[in-house]
Design an enzyme around this catalytic site. Structure first.
Site, short mmCIF file in Angstrom:
data_model
loop_
_atom_site.label_atom_id
_atom_site.label_comp_id
_atom_site.label_asym_id
_atom_site.label_seq_id
_atom_site.Cartn_x
_atom_site.Cartn_y
_atom_site.Cartn_z
N GLY A 24 0.81 -1.33 0.11
CA GLY A 24 -0.07 0.14 -0.02
C GLY A 24 0.79 1.33 -0.01
O GLY A 24 1.95 1.26 0.35
N GLY A 26 2.01 4.88 1.44
CA GLY A 26 2.22 5.43 3.10
C GLY A 26 3.37 4.78 3.61
O GLY A 26 3.72 5.20 4.37
N HIS A 27 4.01 3.81 2.75
CA HIS A 27 5.31 3.08 3.12
C HIS A 27 6.31 3.74 2.48
O HIS A 27 7.65 3.16 2.57
CB HIS A 27 5.16 1.80 3.15
CG HIS A 27 4.07 1.25 3.85
ND1 HIS A 27 3.57 1.41 5.20
CD2 HIS A 27 2.80 0.31 3.67
CE1 HIS A 27 2.68 0.87 5.55
NE2 HIS A 27 2.26 -0.03 4.76
N LYS A 76 5.44 -9.30 1.30
CA LYS A 76 5.39 -8.95 2.90
C LYS A 76 4.23 -9.89 3.41
O LYS A 76 3.10 -9.80 2.85
CB LYS A 76 5.07 -7.69 3.30
CG LYS A 76 6.26 -6.59 2.92
CD LYS A 76 6.18 -5.32 3.43
CE LYS A 76 4.66 -4.47 3.20
NZ LYS A 76 4.53 -4.61 1.76
N ASP A 81 -1.93 -8.43 1.01
CA ASP A 81 -0.67 -8.53 0.18
C ASP A 81 -0.56 -9.85 -0.08
O ASP A 81 -0.68 -10.44 -1.54
CB ASP A 81 0.63 -8.01 0.72
CG ASP A 81 0.71 -6.52 1.00
OD1 ASP A 81 -0.34 -5.85 0.70
OD2 ASP A 81 1.61 -6.07 1.95
N HIS A 193 1.08 -0.84 10.34
CA HIS A 193 -0.02 0.02 10.41
C HIS A 193 -0.32 0.27 11.82
O HIS A 193 -1.81 0.52 12.21
CB HIS A 193 -1.15 -0.92 9.64
CG HIS A 193 -0.88 -1.29 8.20
ND1 HIS A 193 -0.81 -2.63 7.98
CD2 HIS A 193 -0.50 -0.67 7.25
CE1 HIS A 193 -0.33 -2.65 6.74
NE2 HIS A 193 -0.22 -1.55 6.31
#
Length: 330
Positions: A24, A26-27, A76, A81, A193
């Site tokens: 996603g 944001g990483h 991951k 995922d 998260h």
């Protein structure tokens, strides 16, 4: 959501295995900024903290890679995922692609007794992307067929995953505390998260936190690691558990990752504290990476990754790389 592809990947002759990863938004810089020669061939990025869909992954592969290119998905261990890359593996295999799968569960926080799905995927995946991207280029000149290269690379990926261990911690307090400084709301094992850590403390000193991180890293090689593999013959996913191989005279890569956007001075201070703690075990640290390579949701957290180097891994680590975030040896 968006996709990234290395436009020079198909220029290599003979063609290497395409190492592909994703997750996603944001990483960042994770995944998208590690696409390039010597690392990832492509990355699939979903919505904020949301896995890319199986359709997105499949269409990205279809758009850029011929079915003759072997593919290794490096994934991951997060539910979305895993499920979506699994489904994409099945679809692409039906289309005639040669696809294999390596699950990255580098989180070495202790798991509840009922948990059978392994640890979470954390920042250690960045080291694996570098090593496997370099090894893929080496195998391309080995004389092996594409399928043989994929089998060798996948086997190595699973072994190296078992040699990669990460522990994370989030807390309330200064982003770069001194050893005797008191911290509040400590969560050891916090996820990308902001998932709950396995150890919740009302308060404790930073030195006590470092001791706990050290202890978890020392016992991490003893744990079994989950791997899954798609069987075209039986049309199902098969599980196996592996353990880290014994490495004679081990040397280590150290990754100090800022999960919360700490500046470089703060990260350097954290790494100094972590290194002093690890020095008690007389570990030989070959290289230390002190950067924010994988960001998370916790407002004040960092992670420590130790990778046990063998000779091949050291060679692949030192090999040239040319991506948006890492460049050396060009």
């Amino acid at each position: 959501m968006y996709n990234v592809f290395d436009p020079c990947f198909l220029n290599d002759s003979p063609s290497p295995v395409a190492v592909i990863s994703g997750g996603g938004q944001g990483h960042e810089p994770l995944h998208s900024e590690f696409v390039g020669r010597g690392m990832l061939a492509a990355a699939c990025i979903g919505e904020h903290f949301t896995a890319p869909s199986a359709l997105q992954i499949t269409e990205h592969v279809n758009k850029h890679l011929p079915s003759s290119t072997p593919i290794l998905f490096l994934v991951k261990n997060h539910t979305g995922d895993v499920l979506n890359f699994q489904l994409a593996t099945e679809w692409l295999t039906e289309q005639g692609y040669q696809v294999d799968f390596c699950l990255v569960d580098d989180d070495c926080a202790p798991l509840p007794a009922h948990c059978i799905m392994g640890g979470k995927g954390l920042a250690g995946i960045v080291l694996l992307q570098k090593l496997l991207g370099a090894y893929s280029l080496q195998l391309a000149h080995s004389g092996l067929s594409g399928q043989q290269q994929l089998s060798v690379l996948t086997e190595q990926a699973r072994q190296w995953t078992a040699q990669c261990h990460t522990i994370s911690v989030g807390f309330v307090g200064d982003q770069a505390p001194e050893p005797d400084q008191l911290l509040e709301q400590i969560k050891v094992g916090v996820g990308l998260h902001n998932e709950q850590g396995i150890m919740q403390l009302t308060s404790g000193t930073f030195a006590e936190v470092l001791q706990h991180l050290h202890q978890q890293l020392l016992i991490a090689p003893q744990r079994s690691r989950l791997q899954i593999q798609w069987s075209s013959a039986t049309h199902d996913w098969q599980q196996q558990f592996i353990t880290a191989p014994v490495v004679t005279d081990p040397r280590y890569l150290l990754l100090l990752n800022g999960l919360s956007g700490q500046d470089q001075q703060q990260l350097d201070h954290l790494c100094q504290s972590v290194s002093q703690q690890l020095a008690q075990s007389e570990m030989t640290i070959v290289d230390a990476i002190v950067q924010a390579v994988c960001r998370g949701a916790h407002p004040n957290a960092f992670s420590v990754t130790l990778f046990t180097l063998d000779d091949r891994a050291l060679s692949c680590w030192q090999a040239p790389v040319d991506t948006a975030y890492w460049q050396w040896g060009k």
